[in-house]
Design an enzyme around this catalytic site. Structure first.
Site, mmCIF file in Angstrom:
data_model
loop_
_atom_site.group_PDB
_atom_site.id
_atom_site.type_symbol
_atom_site.label_atom_id
_atom_site.label_comp_id
_atom_site.label_asym_id
_atom_site.label_seq_id
_atom_site.Cartn_x
_atom_site.Cartn_y
_atom_site.Cartn_z
ATOM 1 N N CYS A 136 4.489 -5.192 5.354
ATOM 2 C CA CYS A 136 4.657 -5.779 4.025
ATOM 3 C C CYS A 136 3.933 -4.946 2.968
ATOM 4 O O CYS A 136 2.706 -5.027 2.839
ATOM 5 C CB CYS A 136 4.136 -7.218 4.021
ATOM 6 N N CYS A 139 2.157 -6.928 0.251
ATOM 7 C CA CYS A 139 0.895 -7.542 0.690
ATOM 8 C C CYS A 139 -0.215 -6.494 0.779
ATOM 9 O O CYS A 139 -1.333 -6.729 0.344
ATOM 10 C CB CYS A 139 1.015 -8.167 2.085
ATOM 11 N N ASP A 140 0.085 -5.361 1.373
ATOM 12 C CA ASP A 140 -0.969 -4.429 1.776
ATOM 13 C C ASP A 140 -0.977 -3.103 1.010
ATOM 14 O O ASP A 140 -1.906 -2.316 1.167
ATOM 15 C CB ASP A 140 -0.846 -4.122 3.282
#
Ligand code: NDP
Length: 313
Positions: A136, A139-140
């Site tokens: 992701c 997300c990261d």
């Protein structure tokens, strides 16, 4: 002793399921939630979460899930360990079969079983999970500012992830196993026009390396041909974008699914084709797939359940 009937059964425990439990418990529906194989869902395999509103210092995916779970339990939700293996949707109340051999009947159901990111299946992916390997970018990606990253895949998701990362990382390598991108033309153009994205066509990943954190990938170009070439690529982040599989196998043939297996809802509501059955979160969302959008749809499903049950009186 666990009740064997409920006004609202929630299947699955990511942000969508827990938020649905929070709302339905506050509406006095005494919901029962079965957490499934991965309590807390996909967020529990990410590291920090910095984009969920209300956490200015950020939090971890695990903590975020524990917080929403605790909030739902505080208002009376019964959160249970176990996997729903089958549901009889043929009449109401619905009857769900649980992995421990028992059943529970439910006047309404919210399906929030999520989706699972596909991985290549290399043992190294697990070894470096959260230490350089992610599924992701939203997300990261932030943790790779100024660093070198690779994205695997040639579809719209991979292109989107590569473009997102190209605004953070110094260099992005898109690893594509074929000699073309499957993504839409507009996405292809954007990727190919971006100066810091390099597309590696006809390239497969066969391994990852690094002391503690990821330091690079072992790649093969033109695998299985007389032009086969092995080389190593130094990278700090390795992002999988080869698709997601919605967790809908047990509903196939009962609930209407799209061609990729996602539950089809009657937007703008969360209603499925079966009255009294609703779907929330990634299981019905091939596009946004964010914790906040999943939580929002869990709220919508809970409100839809309330309305449905009040109309049954
Ligand atoms: P896709 O199935 O479209 O693409 C998957 C990609 O991963 C393909 O390039 C595929 O390669 C590659 N792949 C699959 N398995 C492997 C493997 N083992 N090793 C290496 N590469 C592999 O998935 P997406 O998630 O990209 O998209 C899913 C759907 O969602 C699509 O319909 C897409 O259009 C849509 N979508 C739309 C968006 C938007 O409109 N903004 C954004 C994101 C997705 P190959 O081509 O060789 O099979």
């Amino acid at each position: 002793m666990n009740n064997s009937s409920t006004r609202c059964l929630i299947i699955g425990s990511g942000p969508a399921g827990y938020t649905a439990a929070l709302y339905t418990s506050r509406a006095n529906l005494n919901p029962v939630l079965y957490e499934g194989e991965q309590p807390g869902g996909q967020l529990t395999i990410t590291t920090e979460v910095e984009n969920f509103p209300g956490y200015p210092e950020g939090t971890t995916g695990t903590q975020l899930m524990e917080d929403i779970r605790a909030q739902a339990i505080k208002f009376g939700a019964s959160v249970r360990t176990g996997i729903i293996t089958k549901v009889d949707f043929s009449k109401r109340p619905f009857v769900a079969h649980i992995s421990d051999g028992t059943t529970i009947s439910a006047d309404s159901i919210i399906i929030s079983t999520g989706a699972t990111a596909k991985f290549l299946g290399l043992p190294d992916e697990q070894k470096y999970m959260g230490m350089g390997v992610s599924a992701c970018a939203t997300c990261d990606g932030f943790f790779y500012r100024g660093k070198r990253v690779a994205v695997v895949g040639g579809g719209d998701t991979a292109c989107e992830e590569a473009l997102y990362l190209s605004n953070l990382a110094s260099a992005v390598f898109l690893i594509v196993r074929k000699d073309y991108l499957r993504a839409s033309k507009v996405m292809q153009k954007r990727v190919l026009d971006k100066p810091n994205i390099t597309v590696l066509f006809n390239t497969n990943t066969v391994g990852l390396f690094g002391e503690e954190f990821l330091e690079g990938a072992h790649l093969v170009e033109n695998i299985g041909t007389d032009k086969e070439q092995h080389f190593d690529l130094a990278i700090d982040g390795f992002f999988l974008a080869i698709g997601h599989k919605p967790n809908t196998d047990i509903f196939n043939g009962e609930i209407n699914l799209d061609e990729n297996g996602y539950i089809v809802t009657q937007t703008p509501t969360t209603a499925t084709n079966i009255p009294g059955v609703f779907a929330a979160g990634d299981v019905a969302d091939p596009i946004y797939r964010q914790a906040i959008t999943a939580a929002g749809s869990g709220c919508k499903a809970a409100l839809d359940v309330e309305k449905f049950l009040s109309e049954q009186l």
